[in-house]
Design an enzyme around this catalytic site. Structure first.
Site, PDB file in Angstrom:
ATOM      1  N   HIS B  99      62.248 -62.587 -85.901  1.00 63.16           N
ATOM      2  CA  HIS B  99      61.626 -63.507 -86.850  1.00 63.16           C
ATOM      3  C   HIS B  99      61.602 -62.850 -88.215  1.00 63.16           C
ATOM      4  O   HIS B  99      61.040 -61.771 -88.392  1.00 63.16           O
ATOM      5  CB  HIS B  99      60.220 -63.889 -86.392  1.00 63.16           C
ATOM      6  CG  HIS B  99      60.213 -64.752 -85.172  1.00 63.16           C
ATOM      7  ND1 HIS B  99      59.350 -64.560 -84.117  1.00 63.16           N
ATOM      8  CD2 HIS B  99      60.975 -65.828 -84.832  1.00 63.16           C
ATOM      9  CE1 HIS B  99      59.592 -65.474 -83.180  1.00 63.16           C
ATOM     10  NE2 HIS B  99      60.577 -66.242 -83.591  1.00 63.16           N
ATOM     11  N   GLU B 102      58.532 -61.172 -90.216  1.00 56.71           N
ATOM     12  CA  GLU B 102      57.705 -60.149 -89.573  1.00 56.71           C
ATOM     13  C   GLU B 102      58.182 -58.761 -89.982  1.00 56.71           C
ATOM     14  O   GLU B 102      58.696 -57.987 -89.172  1.00 56.71           O
ATOM     15  CB  GLU B 102      57.715 -60.391 -88.059  1.00 56.71           C
ATOM     16  CG  GLU B 102      57.114 -61.768 -87.739  1.00 56.71           C
ATOM     17  CD  GLU B 102      57.325 -62.273 -86.311  1.00 56.71           C
ATOM     18  OE1 GLU B 102      57.771 -61.491 -85.445  1.00 56.71           O
ATOM     19  OE2 GLU B 102      57.044 -63.466 -86.062  1.00 56.71           O
ATOM     20  N   HIS B 230      57.621 -57.777 -82.678  1.00 54.59           N
ATOM     21  CA  HIS B 230      57.232 -58.873 -83.572  1.00 54.59           C
ATOM     22  C   HIS B 230      55.936 -58.531 -84.288  1.00 54.59           C
ATOM     23  O   HIS B 230      55.326 -57.504 -84.057  1.00 54.59           O
ATOM     24  CB  HIS B 230      56.953 -60.138 -82.735  1.00 54.59           C
ATOM     25  CG  HIS B 230      58.143 -60.727 -82.062  1.00 54.59           C
ATOM     26  ND1 HIS B 230      58.609 -62.000 -82.333  1.00 54.59           N
ATOM     27  CD2 HIS B 230      58.974 -60.241 -81.117  1.00 54.59           C
ATOM     28  CE1 HIS B 230      59.663 -62.257 -81.577  1.00 54.59           C
ATOM     29  NE2 HIS B 230      59.909 -61.215 -80.824  1.00 54.59           N
ATOM     30  N   GLU B 304      53.426 -57.601 -80.297  1.00 53.52           N
ATOM     31  CA  GLU B 304      53.005 -58.229 -81.544  1.00 53.52           C
ATOM     32  C   GLU B 304      52.170 -57.183 -82.280  1.00 53.52           C
ATOM     33  O   GLU B 304      51.079 -56.816 -81.823  1.00 53.52           O
ATOM     34  CB  GLU B 304      52.170 -59.491 -81.276  1.00 53.52           C
ATOM     35  CG  GLU B 304      52.921 -60.619 -80.578  1.00 53.52           C
ATOM     36  CD  GLU B 304      53.783 -61.462 -81.518  1.00 53.52           C
ATOM     37  OE1 GLU B 304      53.773 -61.200 -82.742  1.00 53.52           O
ATOM     38  OE2 GLU B 304      54.469 -62.381 -81.028  1.00 53.52           O
TER      39      GLU B 304
END
Lengths: 291, 379
Positions: B99, B102, B230, B304
């Site tokens: 992504h 990020e 991420h 994350e």
């Protein structure tokens, strides 16, 4: 003779091994789990999660009863409490983050909606203090989207007084010859100039009104960026600002653009006068000239 | 006379390496000047990959394993040491930046490589693991998207790839982490190309996703672990994204993830929550993590990284170091576990057989040095 010594030495070192080369022992085959494909298996839960195993399957049909505090239903409801506290008590010197959910409970209220009871800890970002709160969040289930209703009581939320700082900032802004304006708070690298930080904070407080209003059990809102904040002329005691804010909804992963008109004074706090959602900016997303 | 020939031999041996040594020194200097606590645009990251490979030829090699929609190289760095015993090496996969917005993720991949380079010679365990494992690191998978986020202030929060709009649309890009062949298009996706979770027109339709599936697909039997990095949220997600499908090694995935979270918290006190996506975030399908687990890679996690909403994707540069320090510890915790599980007798023990070619060369070299010193004294 020299050559023989070398050969003997070489052989000897070969036998005993050199410290820099590591040994490869017999390797055991990788213990890959049995074929993981399409066979749905019920999750085996251990420890404290066992209590919630029945809730697991029903979770996407909305959890009821005691909630796992780390799972998304309690977390989303707790985030709403964060926005509520920010709208009620937030200022350029007081902002809240959700620190932790300790426990949660949810129940249906007939057909009208669902009520969550939560024990959480909130983090006051500027003083870097944490404190516990009890809160109730009611999500109405109507035809059209209605805002959640929140009640919260925290131990000593207003313990650290920010009145003096707020008053000083207010006076400073009031006496400014030019109207203030700032863009991209934070910027692409996460940076904010210290002298515009209070404007960023004001933008966050004002945006929290939108985030509170727009929240549901299917959203998780956070600030993305204050794209633009501009001070406007006023006739009264309040300071007035026009603000273009970007909100991030974790669930849809969308960035929502809103325009806000709000007033602020130390006495009255932040009051939103107008708010309007801006359309998804399609033409902003064309590629630039070069690769 | 013998003295002279030994001296000559020594001289020749050192000088044949002179060209490569110079290159190594240059690469090392670039590496040491690189600021790992700043965000870097793509051209700098490409250059850094070249420098880091040049500076560490015995540890690092690179490979281009695919091309983005706009035709750019998708490049990985392979970290591993020469395997003296000749047994098959196992694989660890790590990718960053699926992504575009990020930014902390590519920053972490670079940090990770830097840490390995700086510690593999002195950290015995790490050195040993690198003899048994190859770690494949892709600093930026979604290169087009990442470059787009650097274009101007209005593009910073772009998430998807930069594929052209489908016929009836004006909206670019596909959410690459919904495009993998893993229950594609079933849940947690949008079929609207204007939305940020648009899963594409079919599973693997996007070149970036297909590149990963093709490349990792050739190594699946050797791959112990698949990590995809991420931001944000401070979560460690295990498969699957579908609420009704469980990995058969769910319990082990949880305990290994929790062990990593415990280690991460020790660094700076930050909490990382461990669970499946439907439990702690939202249901989804077509993720790379799910694809990896489905094809049989036993350990597959989405990290994350920081934070929990204060800055979100716009994580300030002064957070890069602490975020990377804790993430490194977490990643290494998982890598160490899967390594030790695969190589059960991995303590350094006595030789079972004569060391092979490279070992023998080392032996000859150290013998020559030893003799030189000795004869030097004798003369």
């Amino acid at each position: 003779m020299g050559l023989r010594i070398i050969v003997v030495l070489a052989v000897l070192m070969g036998v005993t091994g050199s410290p820099t080369t590591t040994v490869r022992p017999e390797t055991t085959s990788v213990d890959t789990a049995a074929h993981p494909n399409s066979i749905p298996e019920t999750a085996e839960e251990t420890g404290q999660n066992e209590v919630f195993s029945e809730e697991e399957a029903a979770e996407d049909v909305m959890a009821t009863g005691e909630l796992n505090p780390n799972h998304y239903p309690a977390q989303r409801a707790a985030k709403v409490v964060q926005h509520y506290l920010t709208t009620r008590y937030g200022s350029p010197y007081r902002l809240f983050g959700l620190h932790r959910v300790h426990s949660g409970n949810a129940e249906d209220v007939g057909d009208s909606g669902r009520k969550y009871q939560l024990e959480i800890s909130v983090h006051e970002i500027i003083s870097n203090t944490t404190q516990k709160c009890s809160a109730e969040v009611f999500f109405p289930h109507g035809q059209k989207q209605e805002s959640p209703q929140v009640q919260a009581s925290c131990e000593e939320l207003l313990n650290i007084s920010t009145k003096a700082q707020e008053e000083a900032l207010y006076q400073q802004y009031k006496m400014n010859q030019t109207l203030l304006s700032a863009q991209n708070l934070p910027d692409s690298h996460g940076h904010i100039e210290p002298d515009v930080k209070p404007l960023w904070h004001l933008g966050i407080v004002a945006s929290s009104f939108i985030m509170l209003k727009e929240s549901s059990e299917n959203t998780l809102y956070n600030m993305a960026q204050v794209a633009n904040i501009t001070q406007l002329e006023t006739e009264n005691e309040q300071l007035k600002f026009d603000c273009h804010t970007l909100l991030h909804d974790m669930v849809s992963q969308e960035i929502l653009h809103w325009k806000l008109l709000f007033a602020w004074s130390p006495a009255e706090g932040v009051k939103v006068l107008q708010m309007e959602q801006l359309p998804h900016c399609q033409h902003c997303e064309k590629p630039p000239n070069t690769n | 006379e013998k003295m002279k020939s030994w001296l000559l031999g020594l001289f020749l041996l050192t000088n044949t390496d002179l060209y490569t040594t110079h290159s190594v020194v240059e690469g090392l200097e670039s590496m040491q000047n690189y600021d790992y606590t700043k965000y870097h645009p793509m051209d700098e990251i490409y250059r850094w990959m070249e420098d880091v490979e040049r500076a560490n030829p015995e540890l690092i090699s690179s490979a281009v394993y695919g091309y983005t929609y706009e035709g750019r190289n998708i490049t990985l760095l392979k970290l591993g040491l020469n395997d003296t015993a000749g047994s098959e090496k196992k694989v660890i996969w790590m990718d960053c930046g699926i992504h575009a917005r990020e930014w902390i993720a590519p920053a972490f991949c670079q940090w990770f490589v830097k840490e390995i380079v700086n510690s593999y010679k002195t950290n015995k365990k790490l050195g040993q693991m690198l003899q048994n494992l190859d770690i494949y690191v892709t600093p930026v998978i979604n290169v087009d998207g990442y470059i787009f986020t650097w274009a101007n202030n209005s593009t910073r929060l772009w998430r998807k790839s930069r594929s052209l709009p489908p016929p009836d649309s004006t909206c670019y890009g596909v959410d690459l982490n919904r495009n993998f062949k893993a229950n594609w298009g079933t849940i947690g996706v949008s079929f609207d190309s204007c939305e940020n979770t648009y899963c594409g027109k079919s599973a693997g339709s996007e070149p970036e996703a297909q590149a990963v599936m093709d490349f990792v697909g050739t190594m699946v039997n050797q791959t112990l672990c698949f990590l995809t990095i991420h931001s944000a949220g401070q979560l460690i997600l295990l498969p699957y994204g579908h609420p009704e499908i469980s990995a058969p090694n769910y319990n082990e995935l949880v305990s290994v993830g929790q062990a990593a979270a415990v280690e991460m918290k020790k660094v700076h006190g930050m909490n990382y929550t461990v669970g499946t996506s439907p439990q702690i975030l939202y249901p989804n399908s077509g993720s790379s993590r799910d694809w990896a687990r489905l094809i049989g890679i036993p350990f597959s996690y989405t990290f994350e990284l920081r934070d929990k909403g204060e800055f979100g994707h716009l994580l300030p540069e002064d957070h890069i170091q602490p975020a990377c320090e804790e993430a490194y510890v977490g990643a290494l915790s998982i890598i160490t576990y899967v390594h030790d599980k695969a190589f059960k007798n991995s303590a350094v023990t006595t030789v079972k057989h004569f060391t092979l070619v490279s070992g023998f060369t080392m032996t000859i070299w150290s013998t020559i040095v030893a003799v030189f010193v000795t004869t030097g004294f004798m003369v």
